[in-house]
Design a protein around this motif. Structure first.
Motif, PDB file in Angstrom:
ATOM      1  N   VAL A  38       0.597  -1.113  -0.055  1.00 49.68           N
ATOM      2  CA  VAL A  38      -0.074  -0.003   0.052  1.00 49.68           C
ATOM      3  C   VAL A  38       0.878   1.181  -0.033  1.00 49.68           C
ATOM      4  CG1 VAL A  38      -1.963   1.126   1.232  1.00 49.68           C
ATOM      5  CG2 VAL A  38      -1.564  -1.349   1.411  1.00 49.68           C
ATOM      6  N   ASP A  39       0.682   2.299  -0.707  1.00 50.47           N
ATOM      7  CA  ASP A  39       1.093   3.468  -0.820  1.00 50.47           C
ATOM      8  C   ASP A  39       0.301   4.511  -1.197  1.00 50.47           C
ATOM      9  OD1 ASP A  39       4.361   4.411  -1.092  1.00 50.47           O
ATOM     10  OD2 ASP A  39       3.151   5.968  -1.966  1.00 50.47           O
ATOM     11  N   SER A  40       0.642   5.676  -0.182  1.00 53.06           N
ATOM     12  CA  SER A  40      -0.458   6.919  -0.330  1.00 53.06           C
ATOM     13  C   SER A  40       0.358   7.890  -1.273  1.00 53.06           C
ATOM     14  CB  SER A  40      -0.191   7.605   1.233  1.00 53.06           C
ATOM     15  OG  SER A  40       0.949   7.881   1.512  1.00 53.06           O
ATOM     16  N   ALA A  97      11.112   9.954  -0.111  1.00 53.34           N
ATOM     17  CA  ALA A  97      12.467  10.179  -0.306  1.00 53.34           C
ATOM     18  C   ALA A  97      13.325   9.398  -1.439  1.00 53.34           C
ATOM     19  CB  ALA A  97      13.336   9.658   1.317  1.00 53.34           C
ATOM     20  N   THR A  98      12.694   8.125  -1.676  1.00 50.48           N
ATOM     21  CA  THR A  98      13.354   7.380  -2.541  1.00 50.48           C
ATOM     22  C   THR A  98      13.382   8.218  -3.948  1.00 50.48           C
ATOM     23  OG1 THR A  98      12.725   5.250  -1.262  1.00 50.48           O
ATOM     24  CG2 THR A  98      12.936   5.044  -3.842  1.00 50.48           C
ATOM     25  N   ALA A  99      12.422   8.987  -4.212  1.00 48.69           N
ATOM     26  CA  ALA A  99      12.026   9.361  -5.558  1.00 48.69           C
ATOM     27  C   ALA A  99      13.183  10.791  -5.740  1.00 48.69           C
ATOM     28  CB  ALA A  99      10.613   9.913  -5.682  1.00 48.69           C
ATOM     29  N   LEU A 138      16.049   5.279   8.177  1.00 54.68           N
ATOM     30  CA  LEU A 138      17.393   5.062   7.186  1.00 54.68           C
ATOM     31  C   LEU A 138      18.120   6.344   6.723  1.00 54.68           C
ATOM     32  CD1 LEU A 138      16.172   2.210   7.355  1.00 54.68           C
ATOM     33  CD2 LEU A 138      17.141   1.925   4.911  1.00 54.68           C
ATOM     34  N   GLY A 139      17.547   7.541   7.308  1.00 55.13           N
ATOM     35  CA  GLY A 139      18.159   8.781   7.039  1.00 55.13           C
ATOM     36  C   GLY A 139      18.834   8.843   5.904  1.00 55.13           C
ATOM     37  N   ALA A 140      19.942   9.422   5.789  1.00 54.42           N
ATOM     38  CA  ALA A 140      20.624   9.940   4.579  1.00 54.42           C
ATOM     39  C   ALA A 140      21.257   8.901   3.798  1.00 54.42           C
ATOM     40  CB  ALA A 140      21.911  10.941   5.151  1.00 54.42           C
ATOM     41  N   LEU A 150      19.091   4.653   0.405  1.00 52.18           N
ATOM     42  CA  LEU A 150      19.179   4.034  -0.816  1.00 52.18           C
ATOM     43  C   LEU A 150      20.232   2.953  -0.787  1.00 52.18           C
ATOM     44  CD1 LEU A 150      18.454   7.080  -3.417  1.00 52.18           C
ATOM     45  CD2 LEU A 150      16.950   5.081  -2.663  1.00 52.18           C
ATOM     46  N   THR A 151      21.243   3.123   0.053  1.00 47.32           N
ATOM     47  CA  THR A 151      22.235   2.264   0.273  1.00 47.32           C
ATOM     48  C   THR A 151      21.617   1.029   1.159  1.00 47.32           C
ATOM     49  OG1 THR A 151      23.950   3.863   0.317  1.00 47.32           O
ATOM     50  CG2 THR A 151      24.638   1.808   1.485  1.00 47.32           C
ATOM     51  N   MET A 152      20.936   1.134   2.178  1.00 52.08           N
ATOM     52  CA  MET A 152      20.562   0.342   3.064  1.00 52.08           C
ATOM     53  C   MET A 152      19.252  -0.280   3.003  1.00 52.08           C
ATOM     54  SD  MET A 152      22.099   1.554   6.994  1.00 52.08           S
ATOM     55  CE  MET A 152      21.210   3.294   7.025  1.00 52.08           C
TER      56      MET A 152
HETATM   57  C1  FAD Z   1      17.982  14.640  -1.233  1.00 47.00           C
HETATM   58  C2  FAD Z   1      18.257  13.219  -0.615  1.00 47.00           C
HETATM   59  C3  FAD Z   1      19.381  12.817  -1.128  1.00 47.00           C
HETATM   60  C4  FAD Z   1      19.548  11.490  -0.831  1.00 47.00           C
HETATM   61  N1  FAD Z   1      20.560  10.807  -1.038  1.00 47.00           N
HETATM   62  C5  FAD Z   1      20.965   9.318  -0.798  1.00 47.00           C
HETATM   63  C6  FAD Z   1      22.256   8.827  -1.245  1.00 47.00           C
HETATM   64  O1  FAD Z   1      23.004   9.411  -2.123  1.00 47.00           O
HETATM   65  N2  FAD Z   1      22.493   7.596  -0.794  1.00 47.00           N
HETATM   66  C7  FAD Z   1      21.556   7.101   0.031  1.00 47.00           C
HETATM   67  O2  FAD Z   1      22.099   5.855   0.333  1.00 47.00           O
HETATM   68  N3  FAD Z   1      20.532   7.520   0.440  1.00 47.00           N
HETATM   69  C8  FAD Z   1      20.292   8.910   0.102  1.00 47.00           C
HETATM   70  N4  FAD Z   1      19.081   9.508   0.735  1.00 47.00           N
HETATM   71  C9  FAD Z   1      18.219   8.762   1.730  1.00 47.00           C
HETATM   72  C10 FAD Z   1      17.158   7.799   0.969  1.00 47.00           C
HETATM   73  O3  FAD Z   1      16.694   8.435  -0.229  1.00 47.00           O
HETATM   74  C11 FAD Z   1      16.096   7.508   2.084  1.00 47.00           C
HETATM   75  O4  FAD Z   1      16.740   7.150   3.237  1.00 47.00           O
HETATM   76  C12 FAD Z   1      15.252   6.268   1.592  1.00 47.00           C
HETATM   77  O5  FAD Z   1      14.717   6.705   0.172  1.00 47.00           O
HETATM   78  C13 FAD Z   1      14.063   6.118   2.494  1.00 47.00           C
HETATM   79  O6  FAD Z   1      13.261   5.224   2.023  1.00 47.00           O
HETATM   80  P1  FAD Z   1      11.720   4.560   2.731  1.00 47.00           P
HETATM   81  O7  FAD Z   1      11.438   3.646   2.032  1.00 47.00           O
HETATM   82  O8  FAD Z   1      12.173   4.477   4.253  1.00 47.00           O
HETATM   83  O9  FAD Z   1      10.925   6.034   2.540  1.00 47.00           O
HETATM   84  P2  FAD Z   1      10.337   6.707   1.496  1.00 47.00           P
HETATM   85  O10 FAD Z   1      11.083   6.516   0.031  1.00 47.00           O
HETATM   86  O11 FAD Z   1       9.900   8.218   1.823  1.00 47.00           O
HETATM   87  O12 FAD Z   1       8.886   6.008   1.172  1.00 47.00           O
HETATM   88  C14 FAD Z   1       7.804   6.066   2.211  1.00 47.00           C
HETATM   89  C15 FAD Z   1       6.687   5.886   1.605  1.00 47.00           C
HETATM   90  O13 FAD Z   1       5.639   5.700   2.625  1.00 47.00           O
HETATM   91  C16 FAD Z   1       4.400   5.934   2.098  1.00 47.00           C
HETATM   92  N5  FAD Z   1       3.516   6.162   3.144  1.00 47.00           N
HETATM   93  C17 FAD Z   1       3.626   6.648   4.236  1.00 47.00           C
HETATM   94  N6  FAD Z   1       2.915   6.551   5.313  1.00 47.00           N
HETATM   95  C18 FAD Z   1       1.837   5.914   4.590  1.00 47.00           C
HETATM   96  C19 FAD Z   1       0.589   5.534   4.934  1.00 47.00           C
HETATM   97  N7  FAD Z   1      -0.191   5.860   6.055  1.00 47.00           N
HETATM   98  N8  FAD Z   1      -0.210   4.699   4.336  1.00 47.00           N
HETATM   99  C20 FAD Z   1       0.242   4.499   2.737  1.00 47.00           C
HETATM  100  N9  FAD Z   1       1.576   4.855   2.294  1.00 47.00           N
HETATM  101  C21 FAD Z   1       2.297   5.564   3.411  1.00 47.00           C
HETATM  102  C22 FAD Z   1       4.743   7.365   1.528  1.00 47.00           C
HETATM  103  O14 FAD Z   1       3.717   7.755   0.598  1.00 47.00           O
HETATM  104  C23 FAD Z   1       6.168   6.899   0.749  1.00 47.00           C
HETATM  105  O15 FAD Z   1       5.784   6.777  -0.565  1.00 47.00           O
HETATM  106  C24 FAD Z   1      18.972  10.865   0.150  1.00 47.00           C
HETATM  107  C25 FAD Z   1      17.395  11.270   0.743  1.00 47.00           C
HETATM  108  C26 FAD Z   1      17.155  12.635  -0.022  1.00 47.00           C
HETATM  109  C27 FAD Z   1      15.878  13.255   0.352  1.00 47.00           C
END
Ligand code: FAD
Length: 370
Positions: A29-31, A37-39, A333-335, A338-340
């Motif tokens: 499920v995604d909202s 952040a991934t995008a 997973l912070g900064a 995309l690695t972890m």
């Molecule tokens: C500018 C920038 C540069 C970066 N550069 C790097 C890099 O060089 N190397 C690296 O390793 N990492 C990097 N990162 C970090 C990395 O992008 C993020 O840590 C990672 O993408 C987080 O992934 P995620 O799946 O946890 O969260 P997200 O990608 O944010 O996905 C979370 C998803 O959950 C959905 N969601 C939330 N709540 C709900 C709900 N209640 N119901 C349904 N859906 C919901 C949201 O819509 C979203 O699509 C960067 C981040 C940024 C912002």
């Protein structure tokens, strides 16, 4: 076993893919919240030059980086050949001879345990500029050829497609956690209950609001990142290395389509304020042009905005939630998500399904506080 994965960023996409491969019936499920952040993430995979002083974070990041080529090959075998992953190497720039030598020593010291760092050598400014032509000529650097980059959008989309091709069902909408008798029983989407044996919260920076209603308090906050994309016309940028200037935390990398990405702001306390700001643009472009003045004549394409999911420290929040059976958290997973992320998502899937994994989740307690 039926599993609901909430969030289709890199973590949730990897979790859904792994769980489906392990035989689970998966609903993803995604909202589609703005600021996923991934995008927006740059996509640098190079934990070995990091200054993060936490052996647990480092070991997890290295394991994740090591597994990338395997995942990329696995996806390719399923027909998913375009995830923007390439081992392009990285240049860690240094401001002085002393800093150059310290950086080289730091990376070399890590190579015995992480041979995937590959070749490590000092390059003159002219040599570095040959690899990344927009650089200023006096930018001496330590080169390590194991570093890679990935396109987070392409990777997550490929993982979702691969999961769907094996049975995952996707839903769009904002999920709310449904609990019954002290366990996670599924989610509701616009009032419709979808039941499951387990739920994975891969909800990124939104995890606090997803879990608050169930009385589960996680210390995750959004940190805005603004990141600029520049086109260099017809230049073949496909093998340009990642540029890590050090100090400021800013960086550059390139993709196959003559595109250079310069990042990024780290705006703690931003909340979910999804905007490009003049201050953010000035900071990112100012830092990039100081290091790579050759970018000045490129074409500005876009600025992406993403919310990094910041936990109480650098480690992921990963694992089951004590007192609420059937709920697994995978975020924070912070900064370096995309690695972890692919690794964290796979571990979350195994945990939710009760399949053993070789990761000790003790240090990743999702309920820990600063
Ligand atoms: C500018 C920038 C540069 C970066 N550069 C790097 C890099 O060089 N190397 C690296 O390793 N990492 C990097 N990162 C970090 C990395 O992008 C993020 O840590 C990672 O993408 C987080 O992934 P995620 O799946 O946890 O969260 P997200 O990608 O944010 O996905 C979370 C998803 O959950 C959905 N969601 C939330 N709540 C709900 C709900 N209640 N119901 C349904 N859906 C919901 C949201 O819509 C979203 O699509 C960067 C981040 C940024 C912002």
């Amino acid at each position: 076993m039926r599993l609901i994965v909430v969030g289709s960023g890199v973590v949730g996409a990897s979790c859904a893919y792994t769980a489906t491969c392990l035989g689970a019936e998966v609903v993803l499920v995604d909202s589609a919240a703005p600021g996923k952040a991934t995008a927006a993430g740059a996509g640098i995979i190079c934990p070995w030059s990091s200054r993060v002083d936490d052996p647990v974070w480092y070991a997890f990041s290295c394991a994740a980086a090591r597994q990338y080529p395997l995942l990329v090959n696995e996806l390719a075998a399923l027909g998913e050949t375009d995830v923007g992953y390439r081992q392009v190497g990285a240049l860690a720039l240094a401001g002085s001879e002393l800093e150059l030598e310290q950086t080289r020593q730091r990376i070399l010291a890590r190579r015995s345990e992480a041979p995937e760092i590959g070749d490590v050598r000092v390059l003159t400014g002219a040599e570095a500029q040959r690899l990344f032509p927009p650089l200023r000529p006096e930018a001496a650097a330590v080169y390590m050829d194991g570093a890679a980059r990935v396109d987070g959008r392409l990777l997550a989309a490929a993982l979702v497609r691969a999961a769907v091709s094996q049975g995952t069902v996707t839903r769009t909408g904002r999920a709310q956690l449904a609990c019954r008798s002290g366990r996670a029983a599924g989610v509701t989407i616009e009032g419709e209950l979808i039941e499951a044996d387990a739920v994975v919260a891969a909800t990124g920076a939104w995890t606090k609001s997803f879990l608050d209603a169930a009385g589960v308090a996680v210390a995750v906050t959004p940190q805005r990142g603004q990141i600029v994309h520049i086109s260099l016309g017809s230049a073949d940028t496909s093998r340009w290395p990642v540029i890590l200037p050090g100090g400021s935390g800013h960086y550059m990398l390139a993709f196959d389509d003559s595109r250079v990405v310069a990042g990024a702001t780290r705006e703690t306390g931003s909340g979910f304020d999804y905007r490009v700001t003049p201050g953010g643009l000035a900071e990112v472009l100012g830092q990039a042009l100081a290091v790579a003045p050759g970018l000045a004549s490129g074409t500005y394409l876009e600025t992406r905005v993403g919310f990094r999911p910041m936990g109480p420290d650098s480690r992921p929040l990963l694992g089951p939630v004590p007192g609420l059976d059937g709920l697994v958290v995978a975020t924070g997973l912070g900064a370096s998500g995309l690695t972890m992320g692919p690794h964290a998502g796979a571990v979350a899937a195994r945990t939710a399904l009760g399949v053993p994994s070789d990761v000790d989740l003790g240090p990743f307690d999702p309920l820990r506080t600063p």
